[in-house]
Motif scaffolding. Structure first.
Motif, PDB file in Angstrom:
ATOM      1  N   ILE A   9       7.856   4.310   8.052  1.00 35.72           N
ATOM      2  CA  ILE A   9       7.022   3.277   7.453  1.00 35.72           C
ATOM      3  C   ILE A   9       5.632   3.841   7.190  1.00 35.72           C
ATOM      4  O   ILE A   9       5.010   3.527   6.174  1.00 35.72           O
ATOM      5  N   SER A  10       5.147   4.706   8.068  1.00 38.81           N
ATOM      6  CA  SER A  10       3.832   5.326   7.860  1.00 38.81           C
ATOM      7  C   SER A  10       3.813   6.144   6.575  1.00 38.81           C
ATOM      8  O   SER A  10       2.838   6.098   5.820  1.00 38.81           O
ATOM      9  N   ALA A  15       2.136   6.469   0.835  1.00 45.30           N
ATOM     10  CA  ALA A  15       2.497   6.651  -0.572  1.00 45.30           C
ATOM     11  C   ALA A  15       2.145   5.432  -1.422  1.00 45.30           C
ATOM     12  O   ALA A  15       1.856   5.568  -2.613  1.00 45.30           O
ATOM     13  N   THR A  16       2.164   4.243  -0.815  1.00 45.10           N
ATOM     14  CA  THR A  16       1.924   3.017  -1.576  1.00 45.10           C
ATOM     15  C   THR A  16       0.510   2.479  -1.423  1.00 45.10           C
ATOM     16  O   THR A  16       0.122   1.543  -2.121  1.00 45.10           O
ATOM     17  N   GLY A  17      -0.257   3.034  -0.486  1.00 44.31           N
ATOM     18  CA  GLY A  17      -1.616   2.573  -0.281  1.00 44.31           C
ATOM     19  C   GLY A  17      -1.713   1.269   0.509  1.00 44.31           C
ATOM     20  O   GLY A  17      -2.744   0.619   0.500  1.00 44.31           O
ATOM     21  N   ARG A  18      -0.632   0.882   1.181  1.00 44.96           N
ATOM     22  CA  ARG A  18      -0.647  -0.341   1.993  1.00 44.96           C
ATOM     23  C   ARG A  18      -0.868  -0.011   3.447  1.00 44.96           C
ATOM     24  O   ARG A  18      -0.558   1.085   3.895  1.00 44.96           O
ATOM     25  N   LYS A  19      -1.370  -0.951   4.203  1.00 49.59           N
ATOM     26  CA  LYS A  19      -1.542  -0.767   5.636  1.00 49.59           C
ATOM     27  C   LYS A  19      -0.168  -0.846   6.294  1.00 49.59           C
ATOM     28  O   LYS A  19       0.645  -1.721   5.950  1.00 49.59           O
ATOM     29  N   LEU A  27       8.542  -5.541   5.036  1.00 48.12           N
ATOM     30  CA  LEU A  27       9.870  -4.925   5.165  1.00 48.12           C
ATOM     31  C   LEU A  27      10.749  -5.707   6.133  1.00 48.12           C
ATOM     32  O   LEU A  27      11.961  -5.812   5.932  1.00 48.12           O
ATOM     33  N   LYS A  28      10.171  -6.267   7.178  1.00 47.72           N
ATOM     34  CA  LYS A  28      10.929  -7.068   8.142  1.00 47.72           C
ATOM     35  C   LYS A  28      11.506  -8.306   7.454  1.00 47.72           C
ATOM     36  O   LYS A  28      12.671  -8.653   7.652  1.00 47.72           O
ATOM     37  N   THR A  29      10.701  -8.946   6.620  1.00 47.35           N
ATOM     38  CA  THR A  29      11.182 -10.101   5.859  1.00 47.35           C
ATOM     39  C   THR A  29      12.305  -9.685   4.909  1.00 47.35           C
ATOM     40  O   THR A  29      13.337 -10.359   4.821  1.00 47.35           O
ATOM     41  N   MET A  30      12.113  -8.566   4.224  1.00 38.41           N
ATOM     42  CA  MET A  30      13.146  -8.068   3.308  1.00 38.41           C
ATOM     43  C   MET A  30      14.412  -7.709   4.069  1.00 38.41           C
ATOM     44  O   MET A  30      15.528  -7.910   3.574  1.00 38.41           O
TER      45      MET A  30
END
Length: 59
Positions: A9-10, A15-19, A27-30
């Motif tokens: 996840i890190s 790569a996506t610029g998200r925290k 991702l947990k919801t998905m």
């Protein structure tokens, strides 16, 4: 970005610029909907896409 297979996840967060914490929550919801699998490995969680195409039907 479609060919990317992040090891953690890190790595995906970088790569996506998200925290990482907010990305993990998304991702947990998905994962609850079966869109991604969160596979626990050694010291990290690897996100694996189960669905890559979507068809939206308005009813």
């Amino acid at each position: 970005m479609m060919d990317m297979k992040p090891e953690s996840i890190s790595a995906l967060a970088e790569a996506t610029g998200r925290k990482p914490s907010k990305l993990f929550r998304t991702l947990k919801t998905m994962s609850n909907y079966g869109i991604v699998e969160l596979k626990r490995e050694r010291n990290y969680v690897r996100p694996i896409a189960n669905a890559t195409e979507f068809h939206i039907v308005a009813g």
